[in-house]
Design a protein around this motif. Structure first.
Motif, PDB file in Angstrom:
ATOM      1  N   TRP A  23      36.588  63.161  67.138  1.00 26.24           N
ATOM      2  CA  TRP A  23      36.818  63.951  68.340  1.00 26.24           C
ATOM      3  C   TRP A  23      35.532  63.994  69.181  1.00 26.24           C
ATOM      4  O   TRP A  23      35.568  63.765  70.389  1.00 26.24           O
ATOM      5  CB  TRP A  23      37.263  65.366  67.959  1.00 26.24           C
ATOM      6  N   GLY A  26      34.811  61.005  71.123  1.00 32.51           N
ATOM      7  CA  GLY A  26      35.829  60.640  72.106  1.00 32.51           C
ATOM      8  C   GLY A  26      36.780  59.575  71.589  1.00 32.51           C
ATOM      9  O   GLY A  26      37.561  59.003  72.348  1.00 32.51           O
ATOM     10  N   SER A  29      41.850  61.694  70.808  1.00 37.22           N
ATOM     11  CA  SER A  29      42.167  62.548  71.954  1.00 37.22           C
ATOM     12  C   SER A  29      43.342  63.468  71.656  1.00 37.22           C
ATOM     13  O   SER A  29      44.090  63.270  70.692  1.00 37.22           O
ATOM     14  CB  SER A  29      42.516  61.675  73.165  1.00 37.22           C
ATOM     15  N   MET A  30      43.519  64.449  72.519  1.00 37.95           N
ATOM     16  CA  MET A  30      44.636  65.359  72.386  1.00 37.95           C
ATOM     17  C   MET A  30      45.959  64.602  72.515  1.00 37.95           C
ATOM     18  O   MET A  30      46.908  64.873  71.787  1.00 37.95           O
ATOM     19  CB  MET A  30      44.541  66.451  73.457  1.00 37.95           C
ATOM     20  N   ASP A  31      46.021  63.652  73.427  1.00 34.29           N
ATOM     21  CA  ASP A  31      47.240  62.853  73.595  1.00 34.29           C
ATOM     22  C   ASP A  31      47.550  62.047  72.333  1.00 34.29           C
ATOM     23  O   ASP A  31      48.705  61.940  71.931  1.00 34.29           O
ATOM     24  CB  ASP A  31      47.113  61.913  74.799  1.00 34.29           C
ATOM     25  N   GLN A  32      46.529  61.493  71.698  1.00 29.21           N
ATOM     26  CA  GLN A  32      46.751  60.752  70.453  1.00 29.21           C
ATOM     27  C   GLN A  32      47.266  61.672  69.355  1.00 29.21           C
ATOM     28  O   GLN A  32      48.194  61.322  68.632  1.00 29.21           O
ATOM     29  CB  GLN A  32      45.458  60.087  69.991  1.00 29.21           C
ATOM     30  N   GLN A 105      35.599  68.012  74.344  1.00 29.20           N
ATOM     31  CA  GLN A 105      35.992  66.915  75.218  1.00 29.20           C
ATOM     32  C   GLN A 105      36.610  67.450  76.509  1.00 29.20           C
ATOM     33  O   GLN A 105      37.174  68.550  76.531  1.00 29.20           O
ATOM     34  CB  GLN A 105      36.992  66.007  74.501  1.00 29.20           C
ATOM     35  N   PRO A 108      42.582  66.495  79.400  1.00 32.58           N
ATOM     36  CA  PRO A 108      43.228  65.316  80.018  1.00 32.58           C
ATOM     37  C   PRO A 108      43.793  65.644  81.383  1.00 32.58           C
ATOM     38  O   PRO A 108      44.030  66.769  81.719  1.00 32.58           O
ATOM     39  CB  PRO A 108      44.352  64.980  79.026  1.00 32.58           C
TER      40      PRO A 108
END
Length: 108
Positions: A23, A26, A29-32, A105, A108
């Protein structure tokens, strides 16, 4: 048949050294994490957020989790942790033996 509880892999970013490292780099990610939840996960778990995250941004993130949960007919959670005073790029400074510090991070 009644369904109760969770059945999937939990990926708690702030509770796992390797996940916190990925995390912070980078590389995760939150989307992943939400995509992984569609096949085996339990939602977004212990995600550090900038302290100035808005209600609208939180609503969008939680809405994404809720939409996926409804589509898949499975429970998903969102343990999101806004860090007061912190912004994207800052390192968290939790003083808790159960949490791993990492870089916050950008949203998004």
């Amino acid at each position: 048949m009644t369904k109760v509880g969770y059945n999937g892999v939990m990926m708690p970013v702030l509770e796992d050294t390797r996940l916190a490292q990925l995390w912070g780099e980078g590389a995760l990610s939150m989307d992943q994490l939400l995509a992984y939840s569609s096949v085996c996960g339990t939602g977004l778990d212990t995600i550090p957020l900038p302290g100035d995250v808005s209600a609208a941004q939180l609503a969008r993130i939680i809405g994404d989790v809720a939409s996926l949960s409804a589509k898949l007919s499975k429970p998903l959670s969102a343990r999101l942790l806004p860090v007061p005073g912190a912004k994207a790029g800052d390192m968290t400074a939790f003083d808790d033996p159960n949490l791993v510090n990492t870089v916050i991070q950008p949203l998004p």
